[in-house]
Design a protein around this motif. Structure first.
Motif, mmCIF file in Angstrom:
data_model
loop_
_atom_site.group_PDB
_atom_site.id
_atom_site.type_symbol
_atom_site.label_atom_id
_atom_site.label_comp_id
_atom_site.label_asym_id
_atom_site.label_seq_id
_atom_site.Cartn_x
_atom_site.Cartn_y
_atom_site.Cartn_z
ATOM 1 N N VAL A 77 0.834 -1.202 0.000
ATOM 2 C CA VAL A 77 0.000 0.000 0.000
ATOM 3 C C VAL A 77 0.870 1.253 0.000
ATOM 4 C CG1 VAL A 77 -1.661 1.306 1.378
ATOM 5 C CG2 VAL A 77 -1.859 -1.171 1.253
ATOM 6 N N CYS A 79 0.519 5.787 -0.379
ATOM 7 C CA CYS A 79 -0.479 6.859 -0.237
ATOM 8 C C CYS A 79 -1.425 6.822 -1.445
ATOM 9 C CB CYS A 79 0.184 8.237 -0.198
ATOM 10 S SG CYS A 79 1.477 8.442 1.044
ATOM 11 N N CYS A 82 -4.892 4.762 -1.900
ATOM 12 C CA CYS A 82 -6.190 5.299 -1.469
ATOM 13 C C CYS A 82 -6.422 6.716 -1.989
ATOM 14 C CB CYS A 82 -6.282 5.312 0.046
ATOM 15 S SG CYS A 82 -6.061 3.695 0.804
ATOM 16 N N HIS A 83 -5.381 7.321 -2.518
ATOM 17 C CA HIS A 83 -5.527 8.670 -3.091
ATOM 18 C C HIS A 83 -5.045 8.595 -4.531
ATOM 19 C CE1 HIS A 83 -6.443 10.335 0.855
ATOM 20 N NE2 HIS A 83 -5.419 9.673 1.342
ATOM 21 N N ARG A 98 -9.239 0.226 2.094
ATOM 22 C CA ARG A 98 -8.508 -0.914 2.632
ATOM 23 C C ARG A 98 -7.027 -0.592 2.674
ATOM 24 N NH1 ARG A 98 -11.168 -5.593 3.373
ATOM 25 N NH2 ARG A 98 -13.244 -5.698 2.446
ATOM 26 N N ARG A 107 -13.474 5.488 7.522
ATOM 27 C CA ARG A 107 -13.956 6.699 6.851
ATOM 28 C C ARG A 107 -13.635 6.691 5.369
ATOM 29 N NH1 ARG A 107 -11.967 10.918 11.523
ATOM 30 N NH2 ARG A 107 -13.594 10.409 13.038
ATOM 31 N N PRO A 110 -10.824 11.295 1.417
ATOM 32 C CA PRO A 110 -11.116 12.522 0.683
ATOM 33 C C PRO A 110 -10.147 12.745 -0.477
ATOM 34 C CG PRO A 110 -10.068 13.033 2.795
ATOM 35 C CD PRO A 110 -10.172 11.541 2.706
ATOM 36 N N LEU A 112 -7.417 14.902 -2.515
ATOM 37 C CA LEU A 112 -6.338 15.730 -1.958
ATOM 38 C C LEU A 112 -6.137 17.036 -2.726
ATOM 39 C CD1 LEU A 112 -3.605 13.064 -1.061
ATOM 40 C CD2 LEU A 112 -5.543 13.889 0.307
ATOM 41 N N TYR A 121 -6.546 18.728 9.198
ATOM 42 C CA TYR A 121 -6.732 17.562 8.343
ATOM 43 C C TYR A 121 -7.452 16.439 9.059
ATOM 44 C CZ TYR A 121 -3.673 20.333 5.557
ATOM 45 O OH TYR A 121 -3.169 21.375 4.846
ATOM 46 N N PHE A 122 -8.006 15.547 8.244
ATOM 47 C CA PHE A 122 -8.894 14.465 8.638
ATOM 48 C C PHE A 122 -10.287 15.047 8.836
ATOM 49 C CE2 PHE A 122 -4.936 12.391 10.417
ATOM 50 C CZ PHE A 122 -4.889 11.370 9.493
ATOM 51 N N TRP A 123 -11.265 14.172 8.776
ATOM 52 C CA TRP A 123 -12.672 14.601 8.896
ATOM 53 C C TRP A 123 -12.932 15.238 10.264
ATOM 54 C CZ3 TRP A 123 -16.287 14.795 5.127
ATOM 55 C CH2 TRP A 123 -16.082 14.044 3.967
ATOM 56 N N ARG A 126 -8.026 16.311 13.305
ATOM 57 C CA ARG A 126 -7.089 15.998 14.382
ATOM 58 C C ARG A 126 -5.625 16.260 14.036
ATOM 59 N NH1 ARG A 126 -8.655 11.216 12.145
ATOM 60 N NH2 ARG A 126 -7.098 9.607 11.746
ATOM 61 N N GLN A 133 -0.268 14.940 9.311
ATOM 62 C CA GLN A 133 -1.271 14.062 8.697
ATOM 63 C C GLN A 133 -0.589 12.877 8.020
ATOM 64 O OE1 GLN A 133 -2.088 12.936 5.573
ATOM 65 N NE2 GLN A 133 -3.860 11.906 6.480
ATOM 66 N N GLU A 143 -3.850 1.761 7.761
ATOM 67 C CA GLU A 143 -3.441 2.333 6.478
ATOM 68 C C GLU A 143 -2.116 1.704 6.047
ATOM 69 O OE1 GLU A 143 -4.077 6.583 6.318
ATOM 70 O OE2 GLU A 143 -6.166 6.328 6.862
ATOM 71 N N GLU A 186 2.306 17.152 -1.925
ATOM 72 C CA GLU A 186 0.861 17.397 -1.836
ATOM 73 C C GLU A 186 0.525 18.880 -2.054
ATOM 74 O OE1 GLU A 186 -1.266 14.600 1.242
ATOM 75 O OE2 GLU A 186 0.643 15.257 2.100
ATOM 76 N N LYS A 267 -15.763 17.853 9.471
ATOM 77 C CA LYS A 267 -15.250 18.982 8.687
ATOM 78 C C LYS A 267 -16.038 19.115 7.388
ATOM 79 C CE LYS A 267 -11.230 18.743 6.467
ATOM 80 N NZ LYS A 267 -9.785 18.727 6.159
#
Ligand code: HEC
Ligand code: HEC
Length: 349
Positions: A77, A79, A82-83, A98, A107, A110, A112, A121-123, A126, A133, A143, A186, A267
């Motif tokens: 996996v 970054c 999932c992005h 996953r 969750r 989102p 980027l 950052y994060f929903w 935090r 992040q 993750e 990013e 958020k």
């Protein structure tokens, strides 16, 4: 709050002129990696933290790390898993993502794009910086579950040695520095070339009549959409509850503050490229089932949401007609900037 210095602002231009400008800008300004058409003048300058200046070498290293699966414990996996760039750096249409060992998160991942502008950052907000992040995602057991010893060895090896020295001028490897590089990459993912942007820049023909009706309704006191989804990225960057559930198993902002007034607050997400990133909401879900289309999202607001103690007063029965719902959806679809999906600077190196 971290001290932020103003980033770099450019004039908005596209096509061949921009490409020429990019070439000359790169020659004369070696510390400037953002092509001019990635940094249009109608957006604010990208905020760059004083303790992590943006350099082409760091962005380059960060891009490689962002796509490198060897950073995860099982080597499965990155970054980018999932992005995904072809999904506007989201994980659509998965409701939750996953990670290593097929571990399921809680969750929805989102997009980027324009993430550099967010104050947290994060929903649930935090993480205060992109560096923090990235570290959280890197270490998270659901993750990447990184083995920092193994990653250190990889970063010290011939694979990364030159890129590392170019980015940091020495060979001292740390996870913090790796995250600084990823965060720098990013920060270059700036999108502002939707038809809505073209309209804002003066091309009134860029939006159809229906989309313009939707825009006016979106920014009206009748729908209240713009009250929370305002600003250049269609978010006020605050936490609200919009009545998706009558009980929140994921308590959102409450997990950070332990304040009951924050129970069930999340958020406000940016709506740029929203048409490309279903399903919607932090959980991708609601009491009435997953929200997989923008029509369902607007119908949710039109119904006034599920009663919940912390539901925002601005979420209430709207009385929108079928045609008005369609107008809002059409407007949100005009926020798509598909150039993001293929821009080479952001693709796997
Ligand atoms: C297994 C899937 C997965 C992986 C791998 C992953 N992410 Fe994420 N990412 C998510 C999910 C899900 C969220 C939302 C989590 C939350 O809010 O608690 C998220 C949130 C974010 C956010 C916050 C965006 C915002 O607007 O608040 C950023 C930035 C981000 N990820 C970057 C990264 C980076 C950088 C990496 C690699 C170091 C990474 N992600 C790896 C799934 C993933
Ligand atoms: C009170 C503030 C508020 C108002 C008013 C509001 N929103 Fe939202 N919106 C949010 C929040 C907060 C979320 C995320 C909620 C969650 O995940 O629990 C959200 C989520 C969304 C999403 C999902 C985006 C994604 O990527 O998951 C869309 C689409 C959306 N809103 C559109 C609208 C439209 C259209 C209106 C007007 C009819 C509107 N919103 C009114 C705060 C608001």
């Amino acid at each position: 709050m971290m001290a932020r210095q103003a980033g770099i602002s450019f004039t908005f231009s596209m096509g061949i002129a921009a490409m020429l400008l990019l070439v000359t800008a790169c020659r004369q300004e070696p510390v400037e990696p953002l092509p001019s058409d990635l940094m249009p003048a109608h957006l604010a300058a990208v905020p760059i933290p004083a303790d992590n200046p943006l350099t082409p070498a760091k962005v380059d290293l960060g891009r490689r790390l962002f796509y490198d699966k060897r950073l995860s414990s099982q080597g499965t996996v990155s970054c980018a898993s999932c992005h995904r760039q072809d999904l506007s750096f989201s994980d659509a249409p998965n409701q939750v993502s996953r990670g290593v060992n097929n571990a399921l998160g809680q969750r929805n991942a989102p997009s980027l794009i324009n993430v550099a502008y967010r104050p947290h950052y994060f929903w649930d907000g935090r993480a205060a910086t992109l560096e923090d992040q990235a570290m959280a995602a890197f270490l998270s057991s659901v993750e990447m579950d990184a083995d920092t010893m193994a990653v250190s060895a990889l970063l010290r090896s011939g694979v990364y040695r030159d890129a590392w020295r170019a980015a940091f001028s020495d060979t001292a490897v740390s996870m913090r520095r790796a995250m600084m590089a990823i965060a720098s990459f990013e920060r270059t993912i700036v999108s502002a070339n939707s038809r809505y942007d073209q309209y804002v820049l003066g091309n009134k023909a860029a939006l159809s009549e229906q989309e313009r009706r939707g825009m006016n309704l979106f920014f009206s006191s009748r729908s209240m959409c713009g009250a929370c989804h305002g600003g250049q990225d269609f978010t006020n960057d605050q936490f609200q509850n919009i009545g998706l559930f009558n009980h929140y198993f994921d308590r959102g902002r409450y997990n950070v503050t332990k304040n009951m007034a924050d129970d069930g607050l999340f958020k406000t997400p940016s709506l740029r490229n929203v048409a490309l990133t279903p399903p919607y909401m932090a959980s991708g879900d609601s009491d009435k089932g997953p929200l997989t289309t923008l029509e369902q999202v607007v119908e949710h607001y039109n119904d006034g949401g599920t009663p919940f103690s912390n539901k925002d007063r601005r979420v209430k029965k709207l009385g929108l007609s079928k045609a008005e719902v369609a107008d809002l959806v059409a407007f949100m679809k005009a926020l798509t900037d598909s150039s993001v999906l293929t821009r080479r600077e952001w693709s796997a190196p």
